[in-house]
Structures are given as structure tokens and as C-alpha cells.
Design a protein around this motif. Structure first.
Motif, PDB file in Angstrom:
ATOM      1  N   TRP A 451       0.845  -1.183   0.000  1.00 50.70           N
ATOM      2  CA  TRP A 451       0.000   0.000   0.000  1.00 50.70           C
ATOM      3  C   TRP A 451       0.884   1.239   0.000  1.00 50.70           C
ATOM      4  CZ3 TRP A 451      -2.126  -2.217   5.139  1.00 50.70           C
ATOM      5  CH2 TRP A 451      -2.741  -3.454   4.908  1.00 50.70           C
ATOM      6  N   GLN A 452       0.337   2.356  -0.418  1.00 44.04           N
ATOM      7  CA  GLN A 452       1.121   3.585  -0.496  1.00 44.04           C
ATOM      8  C   GLN A 452       1.460   4.090   0.909  1.00 44.04           C
ATOM      9  OE1 GLN A 452      -0.491   6.383  -3.245  1.00 44.04           O
ATOM     10  NE2 GLN A 452       0.992   7.983  -2.766  1.00 44.04           N
ATOM     11  N   ASN A 453       2.732   4.423   1.116  1.00 46.09           N
ATOM     12  CA  ASN A 453       3.202   4.857   2.432  1.00 46.09           C
ATOM     13  C   ASN A 453       2.958   6.339   2.675  1.00 46.09           C
ATOM     14  OD1 ASN A 453       4.634   2.313   1.883  1.00 46.09           O
ATOM     15  ND2 ASN A 453       5.804   2.772   3.732  1.00 46.09           N
ATOM     16  N   GLU A 454       2.927   6.686   3.968  1.00 43.87           N
ATOM     17  CA  GLU A 454       2.895   8.097   4.344  1.00 43.87           C
ATOM     18  C   GLU A 454       4.202   8.778   3.932  1.00 43.87           C
ATOM     19  OE1 GLU A 454       1.763   8.634   8.560  1.00 43.87           O
ATOM     20  OE2 GLU A 454       1.421   6.464   8.521  1.00 43.87           O
ATOM     21  N   SER A 471      -5.575   0.073  -0.044  1.00 40.93           N
ATOM     22  CA  SER A 471      -5.295  -0.156   1.370  1.00 40.93           C
ATOM     23  C   SER A 471      -6.086  -1.349   1.887  1.00 40.93           C
ATOM     24  CB  SER A 471      -5.645   1.095   2.182  1.00 40.93           C
ATOM     25  OG  SER A 471      -5.338   0.906   3.540  1.00 40.93           O
ATOM     26  N   GLY A 472      -5.385  -2.269   2.525  1.00 38.34           N
ATOM     27  CA  GLY A 472      -6.005  -3.445   3.092  1.00 38.34           C
ATOM     28  C   GLY A 472      -6.098  -4.621   2.158  1.00 38.34           C
TER      29      GLY A 472
END
Length: 518
Positions: A451-454, A471-472
């Protein structure tokens, strides 16, 4: 080991001095094929420069490796190198540095093994090839990515195996930068995994991948597992690898402070890392350091257009944790002082147009050491704000690059299992003492999609492109979100074009960078 001709050898002289060499290595076969040593896992080349390269092979028993090298596919001009022992302590692997090669030339090599006790008893040869770096301003093309056989996704013949390697091979790149997580030593395979669509993912199984790797033999087995894939072996025979490591070559998120989970009988992280390092160096064609045995960081000069700085962000880091120190010291080490000084010297001395910094972890994506509780630091990024802890190394490096007039630096990385392009803008950064630059992220080559990171705002990154799993979601390689990067440097203009692609070879995003000087 030198081939035995002058440093600036021409192809004509290569052919002339090699005449008759094939007869030197001709050997009668005295028995059935099963009685002769065999090449067990294909051949590899790596760390290629304008006049040299490393070649690698593995036998199925104690043997001597015989290497022939030529500038024609017919091997009419072949020269034979002295034999190299492939012994049990190295798991029957052997590698040799070919030196004094002609620049910008297609080089062909073939490897076979002969019996230690019966020198006329030899197996069949396996052939490989690579291109030496150009001495002039020719086009350069290469690919990069990381993360192989992770999250339980091994070789599934029904899905075509590790398909990204077949797609990358079709581009005929000069080399691959493997950005780490070359294996998942801590990853266990199940024979079958039920996918959300009801279909089954069927892993090719070996006994060693039913448990975490703890012995040197188990670490080697994880590397050999990837070499069971037809796509990987075909790729390795044609494309040199510039390899670095990250955490999963040992265990997830390892540092000297790592507390191993209960699944491990070996409780000493330093012992585990030492065994993993031995296996890593045995299984890849990287140049070995005489200054520091086992060193991974190194510079690869690839002609007048390109220098590649391969980093090691594991061996010298301080403990994972909060890493919020305001002053630089052992707890904030990531590259460590010696490697950081080496990188500065190399960047300042580089005469190449482009300086590619191969970093196994991104600069500004937040990676938690304790993901479940969203705390602790595994990567450089420490969260929004001025540089702290590990970020102090990057702040120091970026100032150095600016103050010493180092131009055309590009960062290539993987680790987070999705594709992205980040532009670092000092006008939007907490620290503004640097020149703008790009960082490109690729991978996984064959693993679960992330998933795309902060994003951490310390160095002003702007996300120009990102493609990741929702996400998920739990995505397998068969879902298609497997990514690699492709770089092409134009020989005439020096322009660098970076393209992010998926395993179906779709070009997802691309940009062309103009060099500041040529």
C-alpha cells in the motif's frame, strides 16, 4: 583473475591472441552424463565495467569451474581461464573476475565443471553473455527493482513463474540494479494459497522453504530457490546483476537491536546476519572487497555517462527504534560515517554525467519498525519536521552535494512494494539547503504488492506518480501489480528517460531528465 591481454585490447587483438585456445580445454568425456559434474543453477554475471565483469556458477558436487571467454558467439576466439575450485564450504559455488576486456563489446562466456579427482571428466557447458560498459558516449539502458518471493508468493508454474524477469529481459538491458530483498529468508511457503477470486496459487516447494532460514545452508537454499525459475535463469544468462541487500536477506527489519521472534531457534541476530551474509556473497556475482571482506557498498563505473553507487543500509545502522536524536551519533547511524565519507568522495570525484545512488530504502517514505502499532523507525524518514536521527546523514549529504557542485544525482530504490516517482523540492522542504533531485521507486519484482506509504516532509518530496495496492488488499503477483523501472540514457544528448512499468510491460509513467552539463 586476468585473461592475459593488454588493458586497451582491441577486438582484433583479442581474436589473434586467443587462436587455438579451444583446443587447450577440449576434454574427452569418459562416462555417462550423470557421472559428470553439472552446472546446477544456471550462470550469472555482475558488476560489469568497461574492461571487466564477474561470472558465477554452481556445481552439483565438489569440482573445478572452467571458464572460457570470447567476443563471438561461436567461441572461435575463446580463451580459457585457469580452473577455480567449487568446494562444499562455498556450497559448490565459484566466481571469477574477468579483466582486460574490450570496452563496449558483447562478451560471451561458458562455464562447465570437471571432477576434482578425474580432470578429464567434465560436464556440459552453460553459456552466458554480457556487454561491457562503453568507453564512448553510447546509449545505456538498464532496469531496476527489488523484492522477490515475498509474502508467501513463490514460483507458481501455472502463473508463468517469475514473469517480471521475462519482461525485463525483452528490453535487452545492459544490467539490472537489484535493490535488495533478493530473498525472503524469514518467509515460509505453503503449497497452496487460496486467492480472493477463489483460485489457487500453487507454490513450487522445497523443504527449506517450510521454515525460516537459520543456518547458512538454509539461507543459500532460499537464494537457490529463485534460481529454479526458468525466467530468472534465462535473465541471468543475458543480463548482469548489480546486487545489494536489505532486511529480508536476514529477517524482517533487522538491525543490531533486533529481538528474534519465537519461530527462531537461533537467538543471536549477529550470528544470523553473519550466516546470511556468507550465503549472499556465495550466491551472487558481486566483486569482493579486499579492504573489508563482506562489504556490499561499492562504485560501479559504467562509461562516461554513468556511475552507480551501491549502498548498504543494513550493516552499519544503529538500532531500530524512535531514532529522534537531535545530534549525530551511533544511535542515528544508517549508512554510518565510513560509508557516508566514501559516498561523498565518490560523488565529488565522479566524472560521469549521471550519478545514480542505488538505495535499498526510500528517503522520505515512512516505514514503521512496529507496523501494527505505527511506531519506531525502520527507514530514513522520522516524520515531518526538521532533520532528526537518521535524517541527519541525508541532510549532511545533500548539503555536501550542493556545496561541492555535484550535478545530476538520481536516487533509485525499492523496498515498499509499489511504484512511485518523487521530486525533492527545497522550496517545500523543512531543510532547504540542497538542490532539487529525483527519487524513483520500483518493485516488487515478484512478491505481494504494498500500500502507499505516508510521506515525510523533511526534504520536500512531491509525489509525481504512485501506483500501489488498495489499502487493506492482499494482492498476489497474478494480480499484475508487479513493477520495475527502466532507465535509458541517450548517448548523444545525455538525456535520461525513466519509465515505470508493470509485469505486463505497460509503461505506467515516464519522464526525461536533461543533464546540467555534458
Amino acid at each position: 583473475m586476468k585473461i592475459g591481454f593488454s588493458r586497451r585490447i582491441s577486438r582484433r587483438r583479442f581474436v589473434k591472441t586467443a587462436a587455438g585456445a579451444a583446443a587447450m580445454v577440449a576434454m574427452p568425456y569418459l562416462s555417462r552424463a550423470a557421472d559428470r559434474p553439472a552446472v546446477s543453477h544456471g550462470v550469472q554475471s555482475g558488476d560489469v565495467s568497461s574492461d571487466s565483469g564477474v561470472v558465477w556458477g554452481r556445481a552439483d558436487r565438489p569440482a573445478q569451474m572452467l571458464v572460457e571467454v570470447a567476443t563471438t558467439e561461436s567461441f572461435k576466439d575463446a580463451r580459457a581461464l585457469p580452473p577455480i575450485a567449487a568446494l562444499p564450504e562455498g556450497d559448490f559455488t565459484a566466481k571469477v573476475l574477468l579483466e582486460n576486456l574490450p570496452a563496449g563489446q558483447e562478451i560471451f562466456y561458458r562455464i562447465k565443471f570437471r571432477d576434482l579427482s578425474h580432470p578429464y571428466l567434465a560436464g556440459e557447458a552453460v553459456t552466458g553473455r554480457f556487454r561491457t560498459a562503453p568507453a564512448d558516449r553510447r546509449d545505456v539502458s538498464f532496469v531496476w527493482g527489488g523484492d522477490v518471493a515475498g509474502q508467501g508468493w513463490g514460483i507458481n508454474p501455472d502463473d508463468g513463474g517469475m514473469k517480471s524477469f521475462a519482461v525485463m529481459r525483452r528490453h535487452r538491458p545492459d544490467f539490472l540494479i537489484h535493490s535488495g530483498d533478493t530473498i525472503y529468508a524469514d518467509g515460509v511457503f505453503s503449497p497452496e494459497v487460496k486467492l480472493p477470486n477463489g483460485k489457487l496459487w500453487k507454490n513450487l516447494m522445497i523443504p527449506e522453504k517450510t521454515k525460516v532460514a537459520e543456518t547458512t545452508e538454509e539461507f543459500r537454499a532460499a537464494h537457490k530457490y529463485n534460481l529454479l525459475d526458468d525466467n530468472v535463469r534465462a535473465f541471468n544468462a543475458e543480463v548482469p546483476i548489480f546486487v545489494q541487500w536489505d532486511d529480508h536477506e536476514v529477517v524482517n527489519n533487522w538491525s543490531a537491536s533486533k529481538v528474534l521472534p519465537a519461530t527462531y531457534k537461533v537467538r543471536d541476530i549477529n550470528l544470523l546476519a553473519a550466516r546470511a551474509s556468507r550465503a549472499f556473497h556465495d550466491m551472487y556475482p558481486l566483486r569482493e572487497s579486499l579492504v573489508e571482506p563482506g562489504r556490499v557498498y561499492r562504485t560501479i563505473h559504467y562509461g562516461p555517462h554513468l556511475d552507480v553507487f551501491m549502498l548498504d543500509e543494513r550493516s552499519y545502522r544503529g538500532p531500530n527504534g524512535a531514532n529522534l536524536q537531535e545530534t549525530y551519533g551511533p544511535a542515528a547511524y544508517f549508512l554510518g560515517p565510513d560509508q557516508l565519507a566514501w559516498l561523498k568522495r565518490g560523488l565529488k570525484a565522479s566524472k560521469a554525467i549521471w550519478k545514480v545512488i542505488a538505495s535499498d530504502m526510500p528517503l522520505s517514505l515512512i516505514v514503521y519498525d512496529d507496523y501494527a502499532n505505527r511506531r519506531g523507525s525502520e527507514a530514513f524518514a522520522q516524520g515531518d519536521g526538521p532533520p532528526r536521527g537518521r535524517e541527519l546523514e541525508i541532510a549532511d549529504l545533500l548539503r555536501f552535494i550542493r556545496d561541492n557542485g555535484v550535478t545530476n544525482t538520481v536516487w533509485l530504490t525499492a523496498d515498499v512494494h509499489y511504484a512511485a516517482a518523487h521530486f525533492y523540492n527545497p522550496d517545500k522542504a523543512q531543510l532547504q539547503e540542497f538542490n532539487p533531485f529525483w527519487e524513483f521507486v520500483a518493485g516488487p519484482l515478484h512478491a505481494g504488492t504494498g500500500w502507499q506509504n505516508e510521506l515525510d516532509d523533511t526534504f520536500g518530496p512531491e509525489v509525481r506518480f504512485a501506483k500501489a495496492a488498495p489499502s487493506g488488499a492482499i494482492l498476489s503477483p497474478s494480480d499484475g501489480l508487479q513493477f520495475f523501472g527502466h532507465v535509458r540514457i541517450d548517448g548523444a544528448t545525455g538525456q535520461m528517460t525513466v519509465t515505470l512499468r508493470d509485469r505486463n510491460d505497460a509503461a505506467l509513467w515516464s519522464t526525461t531528465l536533461n543533464p546540467k552539463s555534458i
